[in-house]
Design a protein around this motif. Structure first.
Motif, mmCIF file in Angstrom:
data_model
loop_
_atom_site.group_PDB
_atom_site.id
_atom_site.type_symbol
_atom_site.label_atom_id
_atom_site.label_comp_id
_atom_site.label_asym_id
_atom_site.label_seq_id
_atom_site.Cartn_x
_atom_site.Cartn_y
_atom_site.Cartn_z
ATOM 1 N N ARG A 227 9.655 0.527 7.936
ATOM 2 C CA ARG A 227 9.508 -0.581 8.893
ATOM 3 C C ARG A 227 8.487 -1.590 8.399
ATOM 4 O O ARG A 227 8.676 -2.804 8.522
ATOM 5 N N LEU A 228 7.390 -1.103 7.824
ATOM 6 C CA LEU A 228 6.361 -2.004 7.315
ATOM 7 C C LEU A 228 6.876 -2.788 6.119
ATOM 8 O O LEU A 228 6.620 -4.002 6.004
ATOM 9 N N MET A 229 7.600 -2.145 5.220
ATOM 10 C CA MET A 229 8.135 -2.835 4.052
ATOM 11 C C MET A 229 9.110 -3.935 4.457
ATOM 12 O O MET A 229 9.117 -5.027 3.873
ATOM 13 N N GLU A 230 9.939 -3.687 5.445
ATOM 14 C CA GLU A 230 10.987 -4.644 5.804
ATOM 15 C C GLU A 230 10.531 -5.714 6.785
ATOM 16 O O GLU A 230 11.295 -6.620 7.125
ATOM 17 N N LEU A 231 9.301 -5.656 7.235
ATOM 18 C CA LEU A 231 8.798 -6.625 8.203
ATOM 19 C C LEU A 231 8.670 -7.992 7.544
ATOM 20 O O LEU A 231 8.004 -8.152 6.523
ATOM 21 N N ASP A 232 9.315 -8.978 8.115
ATOM 22 C CA ASP A 232 9.264 -10.327 7.555
ATOM 23 C C ASP A 232 7.940 -11.009 7.886
ATOM 24 O O ASP A 232 7.280 -10.680 8.882
ATOM 25 N N GLY A 233 7.566 -11.969 7.050
ATOM 26 C CA GLY A 233 6.351 -12.739 7.278
ATOM 27 C C GLY A 233 5.186 -12.242 6.454
ATOM 28 O O GLY A 233 5.323 -11.368 5.589
ATOM 29 N N ASP A 234 4.019 -12.814 6.724
ATOM 30 C CA ASP A 234 2.795 -12.465 6.010
ATOM 31 C C ASP A 234 2.095 -11.338 6.761
ATOM 32 O O ASP A 234 1.499 -11.553 7.816
ATOM 33 N N HIS A 235 2.182 -10.133 6.226
ATOM 34 C CA HIS A 235 1.569 -8.973 6.866
ATOM 35 C C HIS A 235 0.810 -8.160 5.820
ATOM 36 O O HIS A 235 1.161 -7.022 5.510
ATOM 37 N N SER A 236 -0.229 -8.758 5.287
ATOM 38 C CA SER A 236 -0.993 -8.122 4.214
ATOM 39 C C SER A 236 -2.120 -7.227 4.732
ATOM 40 O O SER A 236 -2.722 -6.482 3.959
ATOM 41 N N GLN A 237 -2.414 -7.295 6.025
ATOM 42 C CA GLN A 237 -3.498 -6.483 6.568
ATOM 43 C C GLN A 237 -3.071 -5.022 6.667
ATOM 44 O O GLN A 237 -1.912 -4.709 6.906
ATOM 45 N N PRO A 238 -3.990 -4.087 6.471
ATOM 46 C CA PRO A 238 -3.632 -2.661 6.486
ATOM 47 C C PRO A 238 -3.135 -2.195 7.852
ATOM 48 O O PRO A 238 -3.547 -2.719 8.895
ATOM 49 N N VAL A 239 -2.258 -1.207 7.811
ATOM 50 C CA VAL A 239 -1.683 -0.625 9.022
ATOM 51 C C VAL A 239 -1.831 0.892 8.948
ATOM 52 O O VAL A 239 -1.370 1.524 7.995
#
Length: 320
Positions: A227-239
């Motif tokens: 889910r994290l890999m396929e999330l569109d947009g800028d999501h560089s913050q750790p999860v």
């Protein structure tokens, strides 16, 4: 006809990597597993090679590599204390040089990179549960520092490559994970206890067993990673990806004894050096961003894990 997506999994012969390769193959990806087999399992490679879309490359991520890929899952680095402490210098270099090489490969391919970071970046936490905003309480020297600080430096590189060079990155901070595919000598609590219980040996608990962990079943973790890999947009913050259900290590040992039917005893050893006293993720960000929560509780997850170890250790001929 559209070209099939090519996913690179570094450390793909390891526990999480093996399970991830299986899932990617099941969804139709072409999968390249890159592993130097320091801690990878040859039987994982043998099984995965039955798929015509699976390709194995024996290679050390500390050395650059040229490949054509669309997605990179960077899981390369031993994750259990006995494994990463066996060669601490190599552990640091794998975390730092390996991430640098995968970032360069991602930029060359205009590919997205998901990096497997760890809850160990929080060290022996003073905040509980741990949120991604917590900076941690980590020693720069000590037997665990090679892994903890290596992973922290890797996150710095990922952030700077994203900020300075526009790399498309994702950072998953993975908490304790268990399930089929682990090594018998993995050295982590779940595998240790199961292997000891099946062999009729004492279950060894460090300290009084009151320190806590949160155990996530591997299928749930893979769901979160994808889910994290396929999330569109800028999501560089750790999860944070982990199970927020926290239990004491002694309680885990008792659950394993009950689930295996073993008559083994629980014995206590001296505290491990720099072993965190608590570990539990705050998964608010993962739930809001990914719609993700673990589904498998520890009791349900132990059953298939024990069945797997029964076969691996020769306790039974086939999984019950």
């Amino acid at each position: 006809m559209a070209a099939r997506r090519v996913s690179l999994v570094t450390g793909g012969a390891g526990f999480v990597g093996y399970n991830l390769c299986h899932r990617l193959l099941s969804q139709g990806d072409e999968v390249i597993c890159l592993d130097d087999m320091t801690s990878g399992m040859p039987q994982h490679v043998d099984e995965l090679q039955r798929h015509e879309r699976f390709h194995f490359l024996r290679h050390d991520v500390c050395e650059p590599v040229t490949l054509k890929v669309d997605r990179i899952f960077n899981l390369a680095c031993p994750a259990s204390p006995p494994a990463y402490q066996a060669d601490p210098i190599k552990t640091v270099l794998t975390s730092v040089l390996g991430v640098r090489n995968m970032l360069e490969l991602a930029l060359a391919n205009d590919a997205r990179l998901l990096h497997a970071s760890t809850s160990e970046v929080y060290g022996d936490p003073l905040e509980h549960p741990q949120r991604e905003s917590y900076n941690g309480n980590v020693k720069t020297m000590g037997p665990r520092a090679c892994y903890d600080e290596g992973k922290r430096c890797a996150e710095t590189l990922l952030h700077d490559y994203h900020r300075v060079r526009g790399a498309d990155v994702r950072v998953a901070r993975i908490f304790n994970t268990y399930g089929p595919g682990m090594r018998t000598d993995d050295g982590r609590a779940v595998s240790n206890f199961i292997v000891q219980a099946l062999a009729g040996e004492d279950l060894t608990v460090y300290g009084d067993g009151s320190y806590t962990r949160s155990f996530c079943y591997v299928d749930d973790l893979i769901d979160g990673i994808l889910r994290l890999m396929e999330l569109d947009g800028d999501h560089s913050q750790p999860v944070n990806l982990g199970n927020p259900h926290e239990i004491a290590i002694k309680e885990l040992a008792e659950l394993v004894l009950a689930a295996t039917g073993s008559q083994s005893r629980i014995v206590h050893l001296a505290n491990a050096v720099d072993d965190p006293k608590v570990r539990c993720p705050d998964i608010t960000r993962a739930t809001a961003l990914l719609g993700w929560r673990p589904k498998v509780d520890i009791g349900d997850g132990l059953r298939p894990t024990i069945d797997y170890f029964r076969v691996l250790t020769g306790t039974v001929d086939t999984v019950a």
